[in-house]
Design a protein around this motif. Structure first.
Motif, PDB file in Angstrom:
ATOM      1  N   VAL A 111       0.828  -1.193   0.000  1.00  0.00           N
ATOM      2  CA  VAL A 111       0.000   0.000   0.000  1.00  0.00           C
ATOM      3  C   VAL A 111       0.874   1.258   0.000  1.00  0.00           C
ATOM      4  O   VAL A 111       1.890   1.343   0.702  1.00  0.00           O
ATOM      5  CB  VAL A 111      -0.975  -0.011   1.201  1.00  0.00           C
ATOM      6  CG1 VAL A 111      -0.258   0.087   2.531  1.00  0.00           C
ATOM      7  CG2 VAL A 111      -2.040   1.066   1.053  1.00  0.00           C
ATOM      8  N   GLY A 112       0.494   2.219  -0.844  1.00  0.00           N
ATOM      9  CA  GLY A 112       1.248   3.458  -0.972  1.00  0.00           C
ATOM     10  C   GLY A 112       2.332   3.426  -2.024  1.00  0.00           C
ATOM     11  O   GLY A 112       3.040   4.418  -2.230  1.00  0.00           O
ATOM     12  N   HIS A 113       2.458   2.288  -2.715  1.00  0.00           N
ATOM     13  CA  HIS A 113       3.471   2.122  -3.759  1.00  0.00           C
ATOM     14  C   HIS A 113       2.834   1.403  -4.940  1.00  0.00           C
ATOM     15  O   HIS A 113       1.784   0.775  -4.822  1.00  0.00           O
ATOM     16  CB  HIS A 113       4.663   1.307  -3.249  1.00  0.00           C
ATOM     17  CG  HIS A 113       5.331   1.909  -2.066  1.00  0.00           C
ATOM     18  ND1 HIS A 113       6.376   2.785  -2.159  1.00  0.00           N
ATOM     19  CD2 HIS A 113       5.080   1.760  -0.726  1.00  0.00           C
ATOM     20  CE1 HIS A 113       6.763   3.157  -0.949  1.00  0.00           C
ATOM     21  NE2 HIS A 113       5.987   2.538  -0.060  1.00  0.00           N
ATOM     22  N   VAL A 158       1.933 -13.945   5.112  1.00  0.00           N
ATOM     23  CA  VAL A 158       2.655 -14.886   4.247  1.00  0.00           C
ATOM     24  C   VAL A 158       3.995 -14.301   3.802  1.00  0.00           C
ATOM     25  O   VAL A 158       4.795 -14.985   3.180  1.00  0.00           O
ATOM     26  CB  VAL A 158       1.843 -15.330   3.011  1.00  0.00           C
ATOM     27  CG1 VAL A 158       0.589 -16.059   3.434  1.00  0.00           C
ATOM     28  CG2 VAL A 158       1.533 -14.171   2.082  1.00  0.00           C
ATOM     29  N   ASN A 159       4.221 -13.025   4.106  1.00  0.00           N
ATOM     30  CA  ASN A 159       5.532 -12.385   3.952  1.00  0.00           C
ATOM     31  C   ASN A 159       6.051 -12.482   2.511  1.00  0.00           C
ATOM     32  O   ASN A 159       7.126 -13.030   2.247  1.00  0.00           O
ATOM     33  CB  ASN A 159       6.549 -13.002   4.924  1.00  0.00           C
ATOM     34  CG  ASN A 159       7.801 -12.147   5.057  1.00  0.00           C
ATOM     35  OD1 ASN A 159       7.765 -10.937   4.830  1.00  0.00           O
ATOM     36  ND2 ASN A 159       8.905 -12.782   5.409  1.00  0.00           N
ATOM     37  N   LEU A 160       5.282 -11.919   1.575  1.00  0.00           N
ATOM     38  CA  LEU A 160       5.704 -11.858   0.177  1.00  0.00           C
ATOM     39  C   LEU A 160       6.513 -10.579  -0.027  1.00  0.00           C
ATOM     40  O   LEU A 160       5.964  -9.479   0.045  1.00  0.00           O
ATOM     41  CB  LEU A 160       4.484 -11.871  -0.739  1.00  0.00           C
ATOM     42  CG  LEU A 160       4.754 -11.738  -2.244  1.00  0.00           C
ATOM     43  CD1 LEU A 160       5.609 -12.902  -2.745  1.00  0.00           C
ATOM     44  CD2 LEU A 160       3.448 -11.658  -3.013  1.00  0.00           C
ATOM     45  N   PRO A 161       7.827 -10.683  -0.288  1.00  0.00           N
ATOM     46  CA  PRO A 161       8.648  -9.473  -0.378  1.00  0.00           C
ATOM     47  C   PRO A 161       8.510  -8.779  -1.726  1.00  0.00           C
ATOM     48  O   PRO A 161       8.481  -9.420  -2.777  1.00  0.00           O
ATOM     49  CB  PRO A 161      10.066 -10.008  -0.179  1.00  0.00           C
ATOM     50  CG  PRO A 161      10.026 -11.413  -0.673  1.00  0.00           C
ATOM     51  CD  PRO A 161       8.627 -11.919  -0.387  1.00  0.00           C
ATOM     52  N   LEU A 162       8.404  -7.465  -1.695  1.00  0.00           N
ATOM     53  CA  LEU A 162       8.443  -6.606  -2.874  1.00  0.00           C
ATOM     54  C   LEU A 162       9.523  -5.551  -2.655  1.00  0.00           C
ATOM     55  O   LEU A 162       9.968  -5.344  -1.517  1.00  0.00           O
ATOM     56  CB  LEU A 162       7.091  -5.919  -3.086  1.00  0.00           C
ATOM     57  CG  LEU A 162       5.859  -6.810  -3.244  1.00  0.00           C
ATOM     58  CD1 LEU A 162       4.598  -5.953  -3.253  1.00  0.00           C
ATOM     59  CD2 LEU A 162       5.955  -7.648  -4.513  1.00  0.00           C
ATOM     60  N   ALA A 163       9.907  -4.863  -3.701  1.00  0.00           N
ATOM     61  CA  ALA A 163      10.943  -3.838  -3.558  1.00  0.00           C
ATOM     62  C   ALA A 163      10.592  -2.784  -2.502  1.00  0.00           C
ATOM     63  O   ALA A 163      11.453  -2.400  -1.701  1.00  0.00           O
ATOM     64  CB  ALA A 163      11.205  -3.180  -4.916  1.00  0.00           C
ATOM     65  N   THR A 170      -3.196  -6.857  -3.477  1.00  0.00           N
ATOM     66  CA  THR A 170      -2.890  -6.750  -4.896  1.00  0.00           C
ATOM     67  C   THR A 170      -3.547  -5.488  -5.440  1.00  0.00           C
ATOM     68  O   THR A 170      -4.369  -4.853  -4.765  1.00  0.00           O
ATOM     69  CB  THR A 170      -3.383  -7.968  -5.717  1.00  0.00           C
ATOM     70  OG1 THR A 170      -4.760  -7.791  -6.055  1.00  0.00           O
ATOM     71  CG2 THR A 170      -3.177  -9.268  -4.967  1.00  0.00           C
ATOM     72  N   GLY A 171      -3.207  -5.151  -6.684  1.00  0.00           N
ATOM     73  CA  GLY A 171      -3.763  -3.950  -7.273  1.00  0.00           C
ATOM     74  C   GLY A 171      -5.192  -4.067  -7.718  1.00  0.00           C
ATOM     75  O   GLY A 171      -5.797  -3.076  -8.142  1.00  0.00           O
ATOM     76  N   THR A 172      -5.781  -5.262  -7.629  1.00  0.00           N
ATOM     77  CA  THR A 172      -7.137  -5.479  -8.137  1.00  0.00           C
ATOM     78  C   THR A 172      -8.020  -6.242  -7.151  1.00  0.00           C
ATOM     79  O   THR A 172      -8.977  -6.902  -7.545  1.00  0.00           O
ATOM     80  CB  THR A 172      -7.084  -6.238  -9.481  1.00  0.00           C
ATOM     81  OG1 THR A 172      -6.249  -7.393  -9.346  1.00  0.00           O
ATOM     82  CG2 THR A 172      -6.533  -5.354 -10.588  1.00  0.00           C
TER      83      THR A 172
END
Length: 226
Positions: A111-113, A158-163, A170-172
């Motif tokens: 969120v926010g990115h 579930v700790n899914l890493p993103l940059a 998700t976006g949708t």
């Protein structure tokens, strides 16, 4: 108090959550968004070939629903294989809640990115929640907030890493909450409705997210990809 008799029926590419009776449903679903009266919530599984770039998706979905005799339904679209749906129930005090979720994280966001997903398949999280206690319109809004909070907590766990950091959704994503109309004025975390709803949504989304993560980590298993 209304007896909880929802039924979940898989008829691929459709998944149907029959609420047991017409009631108020609040969502931002593609079909029949906002506050409406409905008896059922549907998922329609789609693939890229179903939705070419120049397609009027709303008109296409309206035609699909008409062919099914389901113009009355609140309807999600998902690229998740709907065989991978997860169901969870929870009770707190006199309130029973049931949640149904399909979870794909291929377009996960924090969120926010925003992450550039150009050229990639898009997954989504779609959650339908039913509680069997009568609620006011304001309380239904609060219930929607609780459901979104529970979805976010499950995705974070579930700790899914993103940059930008750990994924929060998700976006949708889309959430629909349903309850009989009634006198209940509150559905926050201190209430039976909020507790039952939050646990049911959390458990359903967590199970779906773990399934998706396991599928991604085993590339040879493509049967439930999204």
């Amino acid at each position: 108090m209304t007896a909880l008799r929802p039924r979940i029926t898989l008829d691929r590419p459709w998944l149907e959550f029959d609420l047991g009776a017409p009631m108020q449903v609040l969502s931002w679903a593609l079909d029949r968004p906002g506050l409406v009266r409905a008896r059922r919530i549907l998922w329609r599984e789609v693939r890229n070939a179903d939705l070419p770039q120049d397609l009027d998706v709303g008109a296409w979905l309206a035609d699909e629903l008409a062919a099914r005799g389901a113009e009355d339904a609140v309807t999600f679209l998902t690229s998740r294989d709907i065989r991978a749906h997860d169901i969870a129930s929870a009770r707190a005090g006199a309130v029973q809640a049931q949640a149904v979720a399909t979870v794909g994280l291929s377009n996960a966001e924090r969120v926010g990115h925003r992450v550039d997903r150009t050229g990639h398949d898009w997954g989504t999280i779609n959650v339908a929640l039913h509680v069997d206690c009568g609620l006011s319109e304001a309380a239904l809004l609060e219930l929607l907030a609780i459901a979104v909070q529970a979805r976010t907590a499950a995705v974070m766990d579930v700790n899914l890493p993103l940059a930008p950091g750990r994924a929060t959704g998700t976006g949708t994503d889309c959430v629909a909450v349903a309850a009989p109309q009634g006198a209940g004025q509150y559905a926050g975390l201190h209430t039976d409705a909020g507790e039952a709803a939050g646990r049911a949504v959390y458990d359903a989304v967590l199970a779906g997210a773990r399934c998706w993560m396991d599928t991604v980590r085993r590339p040879e298993d493509t049967s439930l990809r999204a």
